[in-house]
Each structure stands twice: as C-alpha cells, then as structure tokens.
Design an enzyme around this catalytic site. Sequence first.
Site, short mmCIF file in Angstrom:
data_model
loop_
_atom_site.label_atom_id
_atom_site.label_comp_id
_atom_site.label_asym_id
_atom_site.label_seq_id
_atom_site.Cartn_x
_atom_site.Cartn_y
_atom_site.Cartn_z
N LEU A 84 40.37 48.38 42.23
CA LEU A 84 41.09 49.49 42.88
C LEU A 84 40.14 50.31 43.72
CD1 LEU A 84 43.16 50.77 39.80
CD2 LEU A 84 43.78 49.02 41.47
N ASP B 158 43.25 38.58 40.63
CA ASP B 158 41.84 38.83 40.95
C ASP B 158 41.71 39.60 42.26
OD1 ASP B 158 38.74 37.00 41.37
OD2 ASP B 158 39.20 38.71 40.08
#
Lengths: 169, 319, 418
Positions: free
Chosen positions: C65, C298
């Site tokens: 993130l 991923d």
Amino acid sequence: MSSLPNPLPDAETQCRQLADLIRPHLHKNPALVGIFSGGAWVAERLKELLGLSEDIGMIDVSFYRDDFAEKGLHPQCRPTVIPFDVEGRHIILVDDVLYTGRTTRAAINELFDYGRPAAVELALLADRGGRELPIGATYCVWGVALSEGENLVLARNDAGQLAWRLENA
Amino acid sequence: MHNPQLNKNGELSHLLSVEGLPKAILNQILDTAASFMEVSAREVKKVPLLRGKSVFNLFFENSTRTRTTFEIAAKRLSADVINLDINKSSASKGETLLDTIDNLCAMHANLFVVRHASSGAPYLIAEHLQRAGRDDIHVVNAGDGRHAHPTQGLLDMYTIRHYKKDFTQLRVAIVGDILHSRVARSDIHALTTLGVPEVRAIGPETLLPKHLDKLGVHVFHDMNEGLKDVDVVIMLRLQNERMTGALLPSAGEYFRHYGLTPQKLALAKPDAIVMHPGPMNRGVEIHSAVADGPQAVILPQVTFGIAVRMAVMSIVAGN
Amino acid sequence: MNIEIKNGRVIDPKNGIDRSNTSLYIADGRVAGIGEAPAGFAAEQSIDAAGCVVCPGLIDLGARLNSIEAELAAAVAGGVTSVVVPPDADPPLDEPELADRLVHRGAEIGRARVLPLGALTLGLNGERLSELAGLKKAGCVAFSQANKTVVDTEALLRAMEYAATFGFAIWLQPQDYWLSRNGIAHEGEVASRLGLAGIPVAAETIAIGTIIQLVRDTGCRVHLTRISSAAGMALIQRAQHDHLPITCDVGVHHLLLTENDIGFFNPHARFCPPLRAQSDRLALSSAAASGLAAICSDHTPVGADDKLLPFGEAKPGATGLEVLLPLTLKWAEAAQIDLPTALARITSAPAEVLGLSSGHLAVGASADVCVFDPEATWQLTPEALKSRGKNSPWLGYMMTGQVKATLVGGRLVYQAFG
C-alpha cells in the site's frame, strides 16, 4: 527526338555505331567506365569493338545517389571497380540510357573521389530527354521520346547478346 | 510478435539483434558491406550517403575499440559523429535512459549507436522512439549485456563468407564463455539463419548457458572432440571476473583444457580459420603461435567490421 | 443500516452455497439472512445484483500500500475487503508503533481492512528478531520477511522457535539468497536466449527444503508465499501429506504467464519470483485448482520511472488489486474450474491461512461482500485503475469480470457507476 519505333532498334548494332563515333578519338587513350548494369555491358562491348586492352571500370552509384532520403539504400549494390589510376586520364563514362541526368551526376562525383581526370565524356546508346540537370551526351546514337509511364530497359540474354525492352511502370 | 527491428514495409529500421532477421536481410547487409570494402580500399575513403546526418555513439559501457570502428564507419559515410561516454553512476544520479534519448533527439540525432550493460536496453529505446512516432530515428545495438552484439555477429559472418564462401557446408565451433557472451549469441543466430549445418559450443559446464541445444547448437565439454574437422574456430575472450565468481579455478587450468594451441588447432581441418572478436588474452584462451599464425584472420575481422558497420548504418538510415 | 442485495447469484464457497436469484440481507454490519428476509427486516438500502455474483469480499494475501488512500480505494474497487500488507514498506514494519499507525490509518480511511504482517527481523535484515509479541498486539496478523531471505540458517531456526512459543505464524518467500541474488529471470530457455542472468528453480526448492526441515524441528506454523515452480509445489504437497503446518499461495500472474511473456524484454514481465516455464505454470495451476495453494495478487505498484528501464534494472512486480478478480476468473475458465472453487481460493482459503473467521457469508458473519458482474468486460488502461500502480503486463487488454459494489462490515465502500 523521334518517337518509339516498332520493332525496337537492335542494341548490338547501336553498340557498333557508338564505337564508330568514339574510334576517331582513341588517340586520347580514353579509359572506359560503365555504369552498372546496362552501361557496364555496353562498355564491355565497346572495349571489344575498339580493340582496347585495358580492363574497363564499372561504377555502382548507390552511395552517391541524391534520393537516399526518399528511397533508402538500393537493395542491390555491387562494388565499384576502377582498375586504373583516374588521375590525369581521359575518361569515357558509358551508360545505356540518359534520362534526368542524376545518375550521371552521381557517377561523376564518385569518379572524382578516385582522382582528378583530365576530362570526362559521356557515351550513350539512347538519350530519352527529360533532363533535370545540365548534363549532355558526347557520343550518342539514338534520341527517342517515350510516353508517360514507359521505360526503356537494356537486357542481356544468356548468350551475352544485348537487346532493348520496353517496360511500363 | 511484431519485430521491432523492421518497419511496416518489412525493411530494417533498427539493428537490435541478429535473431529474428530473415536470411535475405543478412545477405543484403553482407553484400552491401562488400561494396563498402571497396570504398575503404580507395584513397578517398568517403561516400556522401549520411552527409548532414548526426550519429550519436551512446556508450554506457566503455569500449574504445568498438566505438572507434563505429566512429570511423560513420565518418566514411560523411556523417557527423558525436561520442557520449555515459558513466553509469552519473546516469543513475538522475536522468533515466529514456530521458537521455529524448534530450538527444531534441538535438536532432538521426542514428543512435548504443552499448549498454543491460540486456534489452536498445529495445527499450527503439520502442520508445516508435511510441513517439519517430520512425526517422534509428538504433544500432553495439552490444547489450549478454544478449546481442549484432554487428560483431555480422562481421564474423562476412569473414566466414570471405574465406569459406558457402555456409551450407561448414562446421563452426565457438569456444569459451558463451554464457556471458553477446558475441556468441549473435554468432549462433547468424550461423543458423545462414544455414550452417553444424554449430558447436565448446566450454566447461559453468560457462555454457542451459538449453543451448534449443538454439540448434551441439555442446562439447572436450575441446579435442569438439574441434575435430571444423572449418571455423571462433575463440571468445575469457574475462578475469569469471575466476572470482567460482566459475573457474584459474586461467592456467582453463588454458590447459580450453585454450587454442597449435596442437588443438591441428585437429580441425588443415584450412580452418581462427577468429576472435578481440581483445585477445594471449595464453589464456589462445596461444600466441596461433594468434600470430597463418590460420588466424583476426586482423582482417577488424577491417571487415568497418565495412559491415557502414553497411548497417546506411541500410537502417535509409529506411 | 439494513441492506438488501437483490436477485444475485449468492456464492459462499466455505458453506457450500450457490443460489441464483437470491437476495442477501445485511443488518448491523452482519449477514442477517440469505434467500429469505429475517423477520421484521426492512431494507433501508437496496442494491440490485441482477446478473451479478454476490460473494464474500476478497481477501488478498499480499498487497503493498505505497500511497495508502489510493491503494485502499483500489482494493475495494477490485472487490477486495481485506488486504494483507507485507512489512517491506519504508521504513519496514518492525516496531509496534508503526503497525499501530498503519491499522489506525486504515480504519480512518474506512475502506478495505488492513492486516499488516510484522517484520520478522529488525530492518528485515535477517539478524535480530523484532518484538513479535508487541507487533502482534499492535495488530499484526503474522510475521514475514517479505521477499528478503534470512541468510543465517541459525537465525531462522531461532526465529521459528520463538514464534512457535507464542503460536505465531511466519510467512516466508522461499528464495535461496546466493542462488537468486544475481538473477533477474527464470533460468530457462528464454533467459539463455535473451542473455538474462537466471534464477534456477533450485533457489526455490533449496529454500523450501530448509524451511520444511526447520518446521519439522520447531513445529512453527509457516505460510510460504508466491511459489513459482513445479518442484517447489511438489515439496509442499509432500510436507502437507506429512501433516506439517505449512500452507502456501501463488501470485495470480504466475497462474497465467510464463517466461515467454518476457517477449522483447518487456519490463512488465519482470516479477519476483520470476515467471517460470510452462510446466511450472501448469503445476501452479493444479495446486490452485486442488486447493493446495491460495491465490493472491501480490499487488506491487511501481512508478513509470522504475518500470520503463532495461529489464534487469526495472523494479519487479505488477499492479494487482483491481485485476485479482478478473484474472482469477480468466484462470478458472482456462483451467476449467467452477466458479465457487475459484472464488474459494481468494476468499475462504486466504481466511483459513490467516486463521480468520471471515471469508464467508454465514448468518452472523461480518458483512464483507463483493458484488460483481462475471460477464462485464472492461479495458485495462491507466485511467481505469484507481491504484497509483499502472504497471501491468495486461495494459490495453480486455478484462472480464467487473466489481459493481463492495461492502465492508455492512457499509457500502465502493459502487461502480453505470
């Protein structure tokens, strides 16, 4: 300028006529240089007819053309061969057909990269007009006008005989 | 998959790799090079083909030799040549590879000769130029990582054609560190495309890439076996770094097994030629007696290299 | 808020539910009923799910993130309601306070749930243990080295013993440091041809072998992430057969792509671990089909400056949150897997790996729901992505499967327009 006769004239006969025009000037010890490929064939014929012993030169103008930017490098180029010293020689450039004059200009430029000739003359079988540069034939046997889209091409058969062919673009 | 080297008319617009080029184009390059050999033999070694064009030598990896031959080749075509030695660290300090290219395009570059340490770098450049619609700018790969050195591959082919004439009857052996060699990869692709029936790779397991057989190559670990009856021996340079990377114990042991000595050369055909892309490590991969001997054509390779590079630049610049 | 999601095909893989033209009822943030409204239920909000699948919100076992707001928005746009975050942000998540902050920030933003993985070692440098218990308390669900290797086998042994003490799970990407440190692509035909430094399969199998042995000795629970090879999968299958506490996942791109997708050095085909051969891909596909492996995205957003580089210099990874669903559907169609099984791999299976009670739609479960149209097509363009990561080998391709609405804890956190 005559219009195109039918049938086309015999190229071998024209070579003999061209040789006759050049013969009176042999005292200048001219070197023949033919422009690939039609001019090279005519130059070979002239060498035989004039009884010259020296090998002819053969010029490929691919690297000197003025249309590289539009057309790129010609896919088939052959090595130029000049087996004599250009310096101070009297050169006769030989070609089959003279048209815009650009090929001749390229050949002259290339020749001058080999040395400084005493003089350069131009010998042709055919002059079809349509010049775009101030270039003229010294020796020429046939003046002819072609129509739009017509092309005069010299061909050599397996037996080595030269003949004219008319092609449409 | 669209071949980024060819333009929409199927003509060569960039030279990035020998792989994927049709035989006709390889032959076109070799034939054109023959004409340029003639130019290089004259007093005035120049033709006006690239007059007014700018050739930028963009070398991210140092190489005086290769850069010099490209410079000579470009100048014989009457081009203006600018040499840029881009130190990797200064490039990484800010400007990306593509930013560098954009800047140089703004300086009216016509042709980039690029050497880079990363395999694939010239492709990145060619694709970038294509996306920008600049099909008037051309890229010639002067060596990218381990991937390709197409002009070397082509000049090696020119050399073989000069001495041996017919590719389809030959056995060619490539000896040495093929794993790390862009020259070897380009040679292999060129040889197979031109129809060489037997291409051999000779070296220790640590220096040969896996899956070489998929490229059409016969692998030999025994040089005495591998050299039997070959017509052409291409020796590759062994770099010092290979000794430190646990790939090889020492130069001495390498030379004993894979160095080309007169005795080993005698196993090949009596008229076999010996080639080397240079620079040579005498006593490591090649014995001086062979390097200086009558079968070595290493110096002619250099001369052929100028003509081949002239041919490549003329062809792509015109398309 | 009482919400009715009407007339969809409700699929709850964990509980074996697959019912068409069925409504899902949500009250007080939980699933209140499927099919029949609970007594006295009055919908305050209605979502039309005609032609759509209604399933548990996706649980993504790996998503970075980088810019948290954009990426959490991307998550729910992709139907992902819980995101497991690897600890390799800058700085690495090796202090409880960092984990605390991350969890709070995620809650503030109020979209997908943030499940951080704590760094197993300080700075992820494989030497000293982080404060595992402290990190757990701050919200870490397990501990990981992201894709860095613990080189010192003894340090790994001690870490696993320590984690086993507390019953913590360790997530490891099996990659032998020495065999992979110089490589940039699978050591196979393509790398040989293109002159790319190779990472052999042995880099993965040697690491898996070591980890399996240490699990035997410590009893530590280990989740192996992003498996890339057939041989690696075979080792894990045998370990599970021996009842070792080992689970694994595969990245969704590795189910669909191989080394051949590198093409002319496409930097978007650079992944860590690398895309391997077709035979490896098929083994990964079988493992996902059989349930041996869960599937994750991923998700690795990479800026253009870091991708538009020569292959060996480009940062590996692709954007994943918004393509996890359509790529899983694409894989399922090619591998002839039925929809509930495929959805299980990205909902209930990840929940099981995490030991969470979520990932399903039983009455009383937290209402984390994804509503998607399995037939809708959309083109993957930079503009279509909410993520800051526009890096994808699928750019320009058409995707099939589009999220229409996402709910987390019964709140509508995403709705597609049109």
